[in-house]
Scaffold this motif. Structure first.
Motif, mmCIF file in Angstrom:
data_model
loop_
_atom_site.group_PDB
_atom_site.id
_atom_site.type_symbol
_atom_site.label_atom_id
_atom_site.label_comp_id
_atom_site.label_asym_id
_atom_site.label_seq_id
_atom_site.Cartn_x
_atom_site.Cartn_y
_atom_site.Cartn_z
ATOM 1 N N TYR A 141 6.410 17.656 -2.379
ATOM 2 C CA TYR A 141 5.632 17.496 -2.367
ATOM 3 C C TYR A 141 4.612 17.324 -3.915
ATOM 4 O O TYR A 141 5.275 17.482 -5.418
ATOM 5 C CB TYR A 141 4.095 19.098 -2.356
ATOM 6 C CG TYR A 141 2.780 18.769 -2.362
ATOM 7 C CD1 TYR A 141 2.229 18.764 -1.010
ATOM 8 C CD2 TYR A 141 2.056 18.194 -3.723
ATOM 9 C CE1 TYR A 141 1.190 18.873 -0.926
ATOM 10 C CE2 TYR A 141 0.696 17.988 -3.003
ATOM 11 C CZ TYR A 141 -0.069 18.293 -1.585
ATOM 12 O OH TYR A 141 -1.099 18.102 -1.064
ATOM 13 N N VAL A 142 4.535 15.909 -3.775
ATOM 14 C CA VAL A 142 4.397 15.183 -5.200
ATOM 15 C C VAL A 142 3.065 14.926 -5.423
ATOM 16 O O VAL A 142 2.208 14.671 -4.730
ATOM 17 C CB VAL A 142 4.226 13.247 -5.306
ATOM 18 C CG1 VAL A 142 4.250 12.588 -6.111
ATOM 19 C CG2 VAL A 142 6.166 13.649 -4.081
ATOM 20 N N LYS A 143 2.778 15.205 -6.903
ATOM 21 C CA LYS A 143 1.295 15.637 -7.780
ATOM 22 C C LYS A 143 1.535 15.113 -8.590
ATOM 23 O O LYS A 143 2.500 15.883 -9.604
ATOM 24 C CB LYS A 143 0.770 16.801 -6.887
ATOM 25 C CG LYS A 143 -0.680 16.615 -7.534
ATOM 26 C CD LYS A 143 -2.148 15.776 -6.845
ATOM 27 C CE LYS A 143 -3.290 16.086 -7.016
ATOM 28 N NZ LYS A 143 -3.289 14.827 -8.312
ATOM 29 N N ASN A 144 0.269 14.731 -9.558
ATOM 30 C CA ASN A 144 -0.203 14.477 -10.837
ATOM 31 C C ASN A 144 -0.618 15.803 -11.505
ATOM 32 O O ASN A 144 -1.412 16.058 -10.338
ATOM 33 C CB ASN A 144 -0.222 13.283 -12.059
ATOM 34 C CG ASN A 144 -0.445 13.069 -13.274
ATOM 35 O OD1 ASN A 144 -1.326 13.866 -12.998
ATOM 36 N ND2 ASN A 144 0.475 13.617 -13.766
ATOM 37 N N GLU A 149 3.252 6.989 -9.266
ATOM 38 C CA GLU A 149 4.191 8.738 -8.738
ATOM 39 C C GLU A 149 4.833 8.557 -7.716
ATOM 40 O O GLU A 149 5.836 9.454 -7.943
ATOM 41 C CB GLU A 149 2.280 9.055 -7.952
ATOM 42 C CG GLU A 149 0.949 9.648 -8.894
ATOM 43 C CD GLU A 149 0.056 9.812 -8.550
ATOM 44 O OE1 GLU A 149 -0.274 11.310 -8.212
ATOM 45 O OE2 GLU A 149 -0.721 9.246 -7.693
ATOM 46 N N LEU A 150 4.293 7.488 -6.916
ATOM 47 C CA LEU A 150 5.736 7.517 -6.275
ATOM 48 C C LEU A 150 5.884 6.267 -6.300
ATOM 49 O O LEU A 150 4.919 4.706 -5.623
ATOM 50 C CB LEU A 150 4.341 7.675 -4.524
ATOM 51 C CG LEU A 150 4.895 9.398 -3.558
ATOM 52 C CD1 LEU A 150 4.119 10.115 -2.837
ATOM 53 C CD2 LEU A 150 6.435 9.344 -3.419
ATOM 54 N N SER A 191 7.949 9.501 4.948
ATOM 55 C CA SER A 191 6.311 9.554 3.526
ATOM 56 C C SER A 191 5.175 10.328 5.365
ATOM 57 O O SER A 191 5.284 9.948 6.447
ATOM 58 C CB SER A 191 5.841 8.538 3.897
ATOM 59 O OG SER A 191 4.111 8.835 3.350
ATOM 60 N N ASP A 200 -2.256 21.049 4.206
ATOM 61 C CA ASP A 200 -0.908 20.366 3.809
ATOM 62 C C ASP A 200 -0.041 21.784 3.833
ATOM 63 O O ASP A 200 1.313 21.164 5.146
ATOM 64 C CB ASP A 200 -0.576 20.797 2.168
ATOM 65 C CG ASP A 200 -1.635 19.742 1.199
ATOM 66 O OD1 ASP A 200 -1.653 18.389 2.314
ATOM 67 O OD2 ASP A 200 -1.946 19.577 0.255
ATOM 68 N N VAL A 232 2.423 10.896 4.366
ATOM 69 C CA VAL A 232 0.755 11.165 3.579
ATOM 70 C C VAL A 232 -0.712 10.916 4.974
ATOM 71 O O VAL A 232 -1.221 11.228 4.576
ATOM 72 C CB VAL A 232 0.673 10.271 2.725
ATOM 73 C CG1 VAL A 232 1.831 10.703 1.228
ATOM 74 C CG2 VAL A 232 1.031 8.818 2.945
ATOM 75 N N VAL A 261 -3.262 7.578 -4.178
ATOM 76 C CA VAL A 261 -1.694 7.993 -5.112
ATOM 77 C C VAL A 261 -1.339 6.519 -5.617
ATOM 78 O O VAL A 261 -1.698 5.165 -4.238
ATOM 79 C CB VAL A 261 -0.440 7.628 -3.299
ATOM 80 C CG1 VAL A 261 -0.315 6.704 -2.791
ATOM 81 C CG2 VAL A 261 1.106 8.547 -4.815
ATOM 82 N N HIS A 288 1.593 13.819 -0.261
ATOM 83 C CA HIS A 288 0.907 13.552 -1.686
ATOM 84 C C HIS A 288 -0.413 13.621 -1.167
ATOM 85 O O HIS A 288 -0.464 12.971 0.107
ATOM 86 C CB HIS A 288 1.450 12.134 -2.125
ATOM 87 C CG HIS A 288 0.369 11.884 -3.299
ATOM 88 N ND1 HIS A 288 -1.161 11.440 -3.205
ATOM 89 C CD2 HIS A 288 1.159 12.069 -4.347
ATOM 90 C CE1 HIS A 288 -1.205 11.764 -4.420
ATOM 91 N NE2 HIS A 288 -0.213 11.717 -5.487
ATOM 92 N N CYS A 289 -1.286 14.348 -1.240
ATOM 93 C CA CYS A 289 -2.939 14.169 -0.961
ATOM 94 C C CYS A 289 -3.524 13.048 -1.457
ATOM 95 O O CYS A 289 -4.288 13.149 -0.213
ATOM 96 C CB CYS A 289 -3.725 15.082 -1.920
ATOM 97 S SG CYS A 289 -3.905 14.867 -3.681
#
Ligand code: SN0
Length: 317
Positions: free
Chosen positions: A235-238, A281-282, A292, A154, A294, A276, A272-273
């Motif tokens: 950086y999107v993450k739950n 989430e996205l 994006s 990242d 990703v 997804v 996003h890792c």
């Protein structure tokens, strides 16, 4: 590098990032380094990118690579000291890790947290015992609290994509999910960003604050729109709650990153890792759109793993 379990195993993070980028330019330049060396990749949980990128990283360095899905193909592991093993566990980690250490020069281990007992998960008991008994260098392929190979990739991706001369604003933005998810990726990302030349802001609903051990004074906002203002990277993450450990406290309505949310940013790149959950989430529009990153992030996983394995083979920090 003796072990790679967190950013604290790296002496000079910027130099490691540069090495990743060099390997991206010439991935086969060190083909003889891993000759007659064996990499064992041990999975206690599912994996796609980590498994394939680390396997390929080993092969690019000329290593032999063995992969085992220990949760499905191995004996049920015992980790407690001094127990009478008259239940479901068949083999103690003392023997299992020691044996794998005999066959391998480097071992990668993936083991998620159980998300039931915070103290147990955050003690990193399994990873630490594995290191203790395997007696060879160990790479974390995501442990109970961190995912350092992901965070290295990242950071490399941000370095590649940022506008030069400007310290980027990076927002780690919590996203909705339907089930309890580890804090690892978020913890690790925060920890690595603190070592980088970025402004880190974390946006999450109340009750989802990460452990300060990882966020180390980063700004935490419970208002996502405010956090997104002027962001260069989102950086999107739950993650599940750290405070109410392992729990899902809200359905997170309104927290999914959409084009409307992106309009609040400085035309931010979105990370996003993976994997997804699309539309949860996205949004599809963002994942399929020009902002994006990703897939590029996933590509960088290969060179991140390669740099770490290279340093272990060389015995460098
Ligand atoms: C893992 C996590 O730690 O977030 C692995 C990410 C690399 N992700 C999940 O467990 C997602 C599972 C799901 O059902 O979406």
């Amino acid at each position: 590098m003796k072990h790679f379990t967190s950013v604290h195993d790296v002496q000079d993070v910027a130099a490691l990032v540069d090495e990743v980028l060099q390997l991206k330019q010439s991935p086969y330049a060190h083909k003889s380094l891993g000759q007659d060396k064996t990499l064992g990749l041990i999975f206690l949980n599912p994996s796609l990118r980590t498994r394939l990128s680390t396997q390929k990283a080993g092969m690019n360095l000329g290593m032999n690579v063995m992969v085992m899905n220990l949760d499905k193909e191995g004996w049920a592991l015992e980790t407690q000291e001094g127990v009478i093993m008259n239940g479901t566990t068949v083999e103690h980690i003392k023997e299992a890790a020691a044996v794998m250490g005999q066959y391998c020069d480097i071992i990668g281990l993936r083991s998620f947290p159980k998300l039931q007992d915070r103290e147990e998960d955050y003690s990193e008991d399994l990873l630490n015992k594995f290191i203790q008994y395997a007696k060879v260098p160990v790479v974390s392929l995501e442990s109970a609290t961190r995912h350092p190979l992901q965070s290295l990739a990242d950071l490399v991706t941000i370095k590649e994509q940022k506008v030069s001369g400007k310290k980027p604003k990076v927002v780690l933005s919590w996203a909705p999910h339907i089930k309890p998810i580890p804090q690892c990726v978020a913890n690790s990302f925060a920890e690595w960003m603190q070592q980088a030349d970025v402004e880190l802001v974390i946006a999450n609903p109340e009750g989802y604050d990460l452990s300060e051990e990882f966020t180390q004074g980063a700004q935490v906002l419970h208002n996502q729109n405010e956090a997104l203002e002027g962001a260069d990277f989102v950086y999107v993450k739950n993650w599940s709650s750290y405070e109410n450990y392992g729990q899902v406290l809200t359905d997170g309505e309104g927290w999914m990153i959409t084009n409307e949310k992106l309009a609040l940013t400085n035309n931010a790149k979105v990370m996003h890792c993976l994997p997804v959950r699309r539309g949860l989430e996205l949004s599809h529009e963002v994942l399929d759109g020009p902002n994006s990153l990703v897939i590029e992030q996933a590509n960088n996983r290969l060179y991140a793993a390669q740099a770490v394995l290279k340093r272990m083979l060389e015995g460098n920090n």
